[in-house]
Scaffold this active site. Structure first.
Site, PDB file in Angstrom:
ATOM      1  N   SER A  53       7.939   3.098  -4.598  1.00 54.98           N
ATOM      2  CA  SER A  53       6.779   3.787  -4.033  1.00 54.98           C
ATOM      3  C   SER A  53       5.644   3.923  -5.053  1.00 54.98           C
ATOM      4  O   SER A  53       5.816   4.532  -6.111  1.00 54.98           O
ATOM      5  CB  SER A  53       7.219   5.182  -3.561  1.00 54.98           C
ATOM      6  OG  SER A  53       6.106   6.027  -3.442  1.00 54.98           O
TER       7      SER A  53
HETATM    8  C1  GSF Z   1       1.513   9.346   0.282  1.00 50.78           C
HETATM    9  C2  GSF Z   1       3.020   9.359   0.063  1.00 50.78           C
HETATM   10  C3  GSF Z   1       3.735   8.334   0.912  1.00 50.78           C
HETATM   11  O1  GSF Z   1       3.173   7.807   1.875  1.00 50.78           O
HETATM   12  C4  GSF Z   1       1.019  10.647  -1.818  1.00 50.78           C
HETATM   13  O2  GSF Z   1       2.026  11.201  -2.253  1.00 50.78           O
HETATM   14  O3  GSF Z   1       0.114  10.228  -2.542  1.00 50.78           O
HETATM   15  N1  GSF Z   1      -0.577  10.526   0.010  1.00 50.78           N
HETATM   16  C5  GSF Z   1       0.828  10.559  -0.295  1.00 50.78           C
HETATM   17  N2  GSF Z   1       4.994   8.070   0.564  1.00 50.78           N
HETATM   18  C6  GSF Z   1       5.793   7.165   1.364  1.00 50.78           C
HETATM   19  C7  GSF Z   1       6.573   6.229   0.454  1.00 50.78           C
HETATM   20  S1  GSF Z   1       5.603   4.928  -0.005  1.00 50.78           S
HETATM   21  O4  GSF Z   1       5.134   4.185   1.044  1.00 50.78           O
HETATM   22  O5  GSF Z   1       5.087   5.031  -1.191  1.00 50.78           O
HETATM   23  C8  GSF Z   1       6.814   8.016   2.119  1.00 50.78           C
HETATM   24  O6  GSF Z   1       7.348   8.951   1.606  1.00 50.78           O
HETATM   25  N3  GSF Z   1       7.067   7.635   3.380  1.00 50.78           N
HETATM   26  C9  GSF Z   1       8.020   8.300   4.194  1.00 50.78           C
HETATM   27  C10 GSF Z   1       7.418   8.992   5.360  1.00 50.78           C
HETATM   28  O7  GSF Z   1       8.176   9.438   6.213  1.00 50.78           O
HETATM   29  O8  GSF Z   1       6.167   9.111   5.425  1.00 50.78           O
END
Ligand code: GSF
Length: 219
Positions: A12
């Site tokens: 991630s």
């Molecule tokens: C985005 C986190 C995110 O989308 C940040 O922390 O900066 N704006 C936030 N994390 C994804 C993993 S990835 O694509 O990096 C995540 O946790 N997805 C699982 C979900 O259920 O949204």
């Protein structure tokens, strides 16, 4: 020293931005891997800590913070020996915030809008408009760099970490042409020289690219 735990997964980009910040600050922390593909981010225990079910999630002695940008700001404000990575000076901070919000709302989202449908719903056809958004992000970043070594000047800060974690992962969906974006290439090259960069970002970015590349077809 309070106990700091970072919940995440190496592939991630936002998790890697937090790893870069923790390493730069030399703050000891525990890293707990959350297997998104097994749905561990949606179990009851995790949802109590972060109802938005995203990683990264920081647990600072019982205080839970999510969103990588919020986490990086908090870590520097609380644990930085200096404010170099997130200066208190109002104008410097405003410029850094602009880059952070760019990453949060535009740059990383251009990737997430492609990766999440693939990871969870196996969507492998990507409309050209989504790829165009990625290219627009590269163009903006190249412009932000201007004649500076880093995103807001000649010293790096958390906005470099957040945007670099995204930029180094974006080739998963669109190759970053070094002739069109020479400043981004040189900037990433400078960050790569940081002793903790490989472990905190490069290895995870390579894994991420391997997972997505050649899986997607642009339609
Ligand atoms: C985005 C986190 C995110 O989308 C940040 O922390 O900066 N704006 C936030 N994390 C994804 C993993 S990835 O694509 O990096 C995540 O946790 N997805 C699982 C979900 O259920 O949204």
């Amino acid at each position: 020293m309070p106990k700091i735990v970072l919940y995440g997964i190496d592939i991630s980009p936002p998790v890697r931005a937090c790893l870069l910040t923790l390493k730069a600050l030399e703050v000891p922390f525990e890293y707990i891997e959350v297997n998104l593909f097994a749905g561990e981010h949606r179990n009851e225990e995790f949802l109590k800590k972060n109802p938005q079910h995203t990683v990264p999630l920081l647990d600072d002695n019982g205080t839970y913070i999510w969103d990588s940008h919020a986490i990086c700001c908090y870590l520097v404000d609380k644990y930085g020996k200096t404010d170099e990575l997130y200066p208190k000076d109002l104008v410097k901070r405003a410029h850094i915030n602009q880059r952070l919000f760019f990453d949060a709302s535009v740059f990383f989202m251009s990737l997430r809008n492609i990766s999440v449908p693939n990871f969870y719903k196996k969507v492998d056809k990507v409309p050209q408009e989504k790829i165009d958004n990625v290219r627009d992000g590269y163009v903006h970043l190249e412009n932000f760099l201007g004649d500076n070594l880093y995103l807001t000047g000649n010293n790096f800060n958390i906005s470099d970490f957040c945007c670099a974690a995204t930029a180094s992962s974006l080739p998963a969906v669109l190759e970053m042409d070094p002739h069109k974006f020479p400043k981004i290439k040189a900037w990433l090259g400078r960050l790569e020289k940081l002793p903790y960069y490989k472990e905190a970002n490069k290895d995870g970015a390579e894994k991420y690219i391997k997972m997505l590349k050649n899986v997607l077809t642009v339609v």
